[in-house]
Write an enzyme that holds these catalytic residues in place. Structure first.
Site, PDB file in Angstrom:
ATOM      1  N   TYR A  76       0.847  -1.197   0.000  1.00 47.79           N
ATOM      2  CA  TYR A  76       0.000   0.000   0.000  1.00 47.79           C
ATOM      3  C   TYR A  76       0.881   1.245   0.000  1.00 47.79           C
ATOM      4  O   TYR A  76       1.844   1.349   0.765  1.00 47.79           O
ATOM      5  CB  TYR A  76      -0.886   0.006   1.257  1.00 47.79           C
ATOM      6  CG  TYR A  76      -1.740   1.242   1.385  1.00 47.79           C
ATOM      7  CD1 TYR A  76      -3.045   1.257   0.907  1.00 47.79           C
ATOM      8  CD2 TYR A  76      -1.242   2.406   1.977  1.00 47.79           C
ATOM      9  CE1 TYR A  76      -3.840   2.400   1.008  1.00 47.79           C
ATOM     10  CE2 TYR A  76      -2.024   3.552   2.074  1.00 47.79           C
ATOM     11  CZ  TYR A  76      -3.315   3.540   1.584  1.00 47.79           C
ATOM     12  OH  TYR A  76      -4.082   4.673   1.679  1.00 47.79           O
ATOM     13  N   GLU A  85      -3.557   7.487  -4.177  1.00 42.02           N
ATOM     14  CA  GLU A  85      -3.454   6.231  -3.420  1.00 42.02           C
ATOM     15  C   GLU A  85      -3.234   5.058  -4.374  1.00 42.02           C
ATOM     16  O   GLU A  85      -3.986   4.874  -5.328  1.00 42.02           O
ATOM     17  CB  GLU A  85      -4.745   6.003  -2.622  1.00 42.02           C
ATOM     18  CG  GLU A  85      -4.707   4.759  -1.763  1.00 42.02           C
ATOM     19  CD  GLU A  85      -6.052   4.468  -1.107  1.00 42.02           C
ATOM     20  OE1 GLU A  85      -7.047   4.210  -1.819  1.00 42.02           O
ATOM     21  OE2 GLU A  85      -6.109   4.502   0.135  1.00 42.02           O
TER      22      GLU A  85
END
Ligand code: GDP
Ligand code: MN
Length: 386
Positions: free
Chosen positions: A109, A196
């Site tokens: 992530y 993101e």
């Protein structure tokens, strides 16, 4: 302003970031061409919709043949994605991204966002990618690292090494560092609020790829992005962007009555009234307090261009902007754009008599309303007559 994954990935490609090859399509008929162009028979079909969690909701599927890709494209295009973010009503799928399949060994992530507490952009990283970062934060907060960046300065070598160590990607420190810097460059260049990557993946041959991307541009900077050509990435928000160029706010909704108003309070009251009489607004366009005749005409054009609009209700209070100015704008716009759906106008305030006179004497098929409720009721009944 949110971008779709395929739009965001195109931006990232322009910055030489590693993104799997892919093509956006709008119908099953385009699948064959896309697979030929990508030179693949296996791959992934990804729903383009403004939400995360598409995978869990059935919006992301692997395919092993042309036929399978066509069937999946057809069924996903017809889906309404219901995710944690959307609530029970869900969001429609706007288009499909077809990508080559990736051979995933691990999911990471990465995100860059503006941290209000630090008053700075921050990099958030975790070795637990592919799942909800909120869940990771709750269950194993030690698996999330925050690195504070500074505007105008590159990410330092120390910070890059720190990130590589935390993700156990020491062997790919150079590749990871380039990805982080590239993402940060995009983040700054596009006035992003959030960029993101969930997941960033490693592959069996030690490659790193950006598999998913959420990109949100600060609404306050959209005007700047439009000047630099950024609006080509937001076809969907064309009406919103057009309105912004004129200093007006446009919000698309689900119903059939297009609303032109001035002021947020009047917008709310107008929508409530329409709902009270049993119908839903298709959109509302707030022309603001000081719009001129030209802006009113533009507003009418924007509302008319929405195909969902089956009736238009203009409800404007002439305060700073006078009713005759509004009336002149409406008449000019109707003459220019034409009137394909019923139009109800309610004017109140400064020079209201003059405004009504201009409308009545225009010879156009415009229905006058005496007050808010009368206008909403007339708009709803004209809609039902159609
Ligand atoms: P999201 O659910 O909206 O966040 O969509 P993502 O693009 O992140 O996809 C969700 C998950 O689908 C990823 O975490 C991967 O596990 C999986 N996925 C997406 N693309 C591929 C692919 O090309 N190959 C494989 N094997 N899995 C994929
Ligand atoms: Mn994702």
């Amino acid at each position: 302003m949110k971008l779709h994954e395929y739009q965001a990935k195109q931006l990232l490609r322009n910055y030489q970031l590693p993104v799997p090859a892919g093509i956006k399509i709008d119908s099953p008929n385009e699948v064959l061409g896309a697979l030929e162009h990508l030179n693949i028979t296996r791959g992934v079909v990804k729903a383009q919709a403004y939400t995360g969690g598409r995978g869990k909701a059935g919006g992301i599927k692997l395919f092993n043949s042309l036929q399978e890709a066509q069937e999946l494209t057809k069924s996903i295009l017809n889906m309404t994605l219901v995710t944690k973010q959307t609530g029970p009503q869900g969001v429609p799928v706007d288009s499909i991204l077809i990508e080559e399949a990736s051979n995933i060994t691990h999911e990471y992530y990465l995100a860059i966002l503006v941290d209000r507490v630090d008053s700075a952009p921050v990099l958030i990283i975790s070795p637990e990618g592919g799942m909800d970062i909120e869940d990771v934060a709750e269950k194993s907060p030690e698996k999330i690292m925050k690195i504070v960046l500074s505007y105008g300065k590159p990410i330092s070598d120390g910070q890059k090494a720190q990130a590589a160590a935390f993700l156990s990607l020491e062997k790919q420190e150079k590749e990871l560092g380039d990805i982080l810097q590239g993402l940060y460059d995009v983040f700054c260049a596009y006035d992003a609020m959030l960029l993101e990557i969930n997941p960033l993946i490693s592959t069996s041959d030690n490659g790193l790829f950006i598999l998913d991307c959420k990109f949100d541009i600060d609404d306050n900077a959209v005007y700047r992005q439009i000047k630099s050509g950024g609006d080509q990435y937001a076809e969907k928000n064309k009406a919103e962007i057009d309105a912004k160029k004129w200093g007006m706010s446009y919000i698309a909704l689900e119903g059939e009555i297009g609303c032109m108003v001035n002021g947020a309070g009047l917008a709310m009251a107008t929508m409530d009234s329409i709902k009270y009489f049993g119908k839903e607004p298709a959109n509302f366009l707030d022309v603001g307090g000081s719009a001129n005749e030209e802006a009113v005409a533009k507003a009418f054009e924007i509302i008319s261009s929405d195909k969902a609009v089956k009736c238009i209700f203009i409800n404007v209070f002439g305060g700073i902007m006078k009713c005759d100015t509004i009336a002149l704008g409406i008449v000019a716009a109707v003459k220019k754009v034409g009137l394909n759906v019923p139009l109800v106008v309610r004017l109140e305030g400064t020079n209201v008599e003059l405004g009504k006179k201009i409308i009545d004497e225009s010879g156009l098929d415009i229905v006058s309303a005496s007050d808010l409720a009368d206008g909403a009721e007339k708009a709803v009944s004209l809609l039902q007559k159609k």
